[in-house]
Design an enzyme around this catalytic site. Structure first.
Site, mmCIF file in Angstrom:
data_model
loop_
_atom_site.group_PDB
_atom_site.id
_atom_site.type_symbol
_atom_site.label_atom_id
_atom_site.label_comp_id
_atom_site.label_asym_id
_atom_site.label_seq_id
_atom_site.Cartn_x
_atom_site.Cartn_y
_atom_site.Cartn_z
ATOM 1 N N ASN A 143 -40.686 -21.558 25.203
ATOM 2 C CA ASN A 143 -39.513 -21.372 25.918
ATOM 3 C C ASN A 143 -38.459 -22.852 27.000
ATOM 4 O OD1 ASN A 143 -39.243 -18.417 25.538
ATOM 5 N ND2 ASN A 143 -39.683 -18.376 27.800
ATOM 6 N N VAL A 144 -37.473 -23.157 27.315
ATOM 7 C CA VAL A 144 -36.763 -24.132 27.778
ATOM 8 C C VAL A 144 -36.030 -23.694 28.918
ATOM 9 C CG1 VAL A 144 -36.696 -25.301 25.744
ATOM 10 C CG2 VAL A 144 -34.792 -23.852 26.327
ATOM 11 N N HIS A 159 -41.593 -27.009 23.999
ATOM 12 C CA HIS A 159 -39.844 -27.102 23.015
ATOM 13 C C HIS A 159 -39.552 -27.791 23.976
ATOM 14 C CE1 HIS A 159 -41.496 -24.275 20.015
ATOM 15 N NE2 HIS A 159 -42.140 -24.909 19.524
ATOM 16 N N CYS A 177 -31.462 -45.570 24.384
ATOM 17 C CA CYS A 177 -32.765 -46.417 25.122
ATOM 18 C C CYS A 177 -33.842 -45.310 25.221
ATOM 19 C CB CYS A 177 -32.017 -46.932 26.383
ATOM 20 S SG CYS A 177 -31.535 -46.070 27.054
ATOM 21 N N GLY A 215 -44.270 -11.908 24.148
ATOM 22 C CA GLY A 215 -42.549 -12.189 24.166
ATOM 23 C C GLY A 215 -42.499 -13.712 22.844
ATOM 24 N N SER A 259 -41.972 -14.291 18.642
ATOM 25 C CA SER A 259 -42.152 -13.436 17.461
ATOM 26 C C SER A 259 -43.426 -13.772 16.209
ATOM 27 C CB SER A 259 -41.047 -13.259 16.421
ATOM 28 O OG SER A 259 -40.871 -14.790 16.493
ATOM 29 N N ASN A 303 -46.052 -7.630 23.767
ATOM 30 C CA ASN A 303 -44.414 -7.646 23.204
ATOM 31 C C ASN A 303 -44.078 -6.474 22.670
ATOM 32 O OD1 ASN A 303 -43.751 -10.182 21.707
ATOM 33 N ND2 ASN A 303 -43.417 -9.527 20.483
ATOM 34 N N LEU A 304 -42.322 -6.397 22.896
ATOM 35 C CA LEU A 304 -41.774 -5.227 22.755
ATOM 36 C C LEU A 304 -42.265 -4.896 21.044
ATOM 37 C CD1 LEU A 304 -39.431 -4.075 24.088
ATOM 38 C CD2 LEU A 304 -37.817 -5.067 23.228
#
Ligand code: NAD
Length: 233
Positions: free
Chosen positions: A97-98, A114, A125, A181, A183, A207-208
């Site tokens: 996640n970001v 990520h 630069c 969470g 895939s 996970n869902l």
């Protein structure tokens, strides 16, 4: 629900994905339509997409940045903070996640493989800047050092994720691995579970839906991370 019963000597590596932030109100990646917030992956998550249309890509990540700032960590993020306090040094949280929500929840040992919405860097630069320090009003924000174009500090498809050496060192020590969470179809992260399981580590999934790499999960808890994590940890 049964507890995980981690032992004091266990070294736990956790991999999280967009699903852990879903209950905070951030959409997952491909939701049901193969798109990320109505955009194709090629448009907004590849170097080619940025080269073709930097204004669109910047607009997209500015929106993601403001959205992430407007939401809060949920009970799933908080359960992982409590777990880290119990395991101390025997813990590493790797996130795809970001959104910065693990950090804001209070997790300490976190690798954002990520990248992050909270930073950007210069295409010329390479100077890294906090988004909060950058003037985001121009369509394409400009580097304070050299005046050239900044880009979001996001690892796009085709680019090398961050801190892979540290991640593999931890995977080599892991006795337990949890995937939460995600895939299981974004690589190389999706391979971590096979790597640790081949070494004999215990593997757990929350996970869902059943992820792509389900075959490598020993113990699977199906449902929302915000419900399951507080009760099994
Ligand atoms: P993904 O969208 O491909 O998969 C999300 C998974 O989470 C799905 O399997 C889904 O069933 C599951 N899920 C949904 N809600 C859940 C919940 N409440 N509890 C538990 N599981 C739930 O996400 P991914 O595998 O992380 O890959 C997406 C890529 O896109 C990542 O590399 C990431 O950098 C980026 N991304 C990040 C964010 C974010 O930072 N929050 C959001 C979207 C995309």
């Amino acid at each position: 629900m049964t507890k995980l019963n981690l032992k004091p000597k266990d070294f736990l590596v956790i991999l999280t994905g967009a699903g852990i932030s879903a209950e905070s109100g951030i959409k997952t990646f491909r939701d049901s339509d193969g798109l990320w917030e109505n955009h194709s992956v090629e448009e907004v998550a590849t170097p080619e997409g940025f080269a073709n249309n930097p204004i669109l890509v910047w607009k997209f990540y500015k929106e993601r940045y403001y959205q992430a700032l407007s939401v809060s960590p949920n009970p799933g993020h908080i359960a992982l903070v409590d777990l880290e306090k119990k395991l101390n040094k025997n813990f590493l949280l790797v996130t795809q996640n970001v959104d910065g929500l693990h950090d804001r929840a209070g997790s300490k040992s976190v690798i954002e493989m990520h990248g992050s919405l909270n930073t950007c860097f210069c295409t010329n630069c390479k100077k890294k800047e906090l988004m909060s320090d950058v003037d985001l009003n121009p369509d394409i924000p400009i580097c304070s050092a050299c005046g050239k174009m900044l880009r979001p500090d996001i690892v796009w498809f085709g680019e090398m994720p961050y801190r892979m050496n540290e991640i593999y060192k931890a995977l080599d020590k892991a006795t337990v691995f949890m995937t939460i969470g995600t895939s299981g179809n974004v690589y190389p992260a999706a391979n971590f579970i096979a790597y640790v399981r081949n070494r004999g580590a215990r593997t757990i999934g929350v996970n869902l839906e059943k992820p792509e790499n389900m075959a490598y999960i020993d113990e699977f808890f199906q449902g929302k991370a915000g419900d399951i994590l507080p009760s099994i940890l």
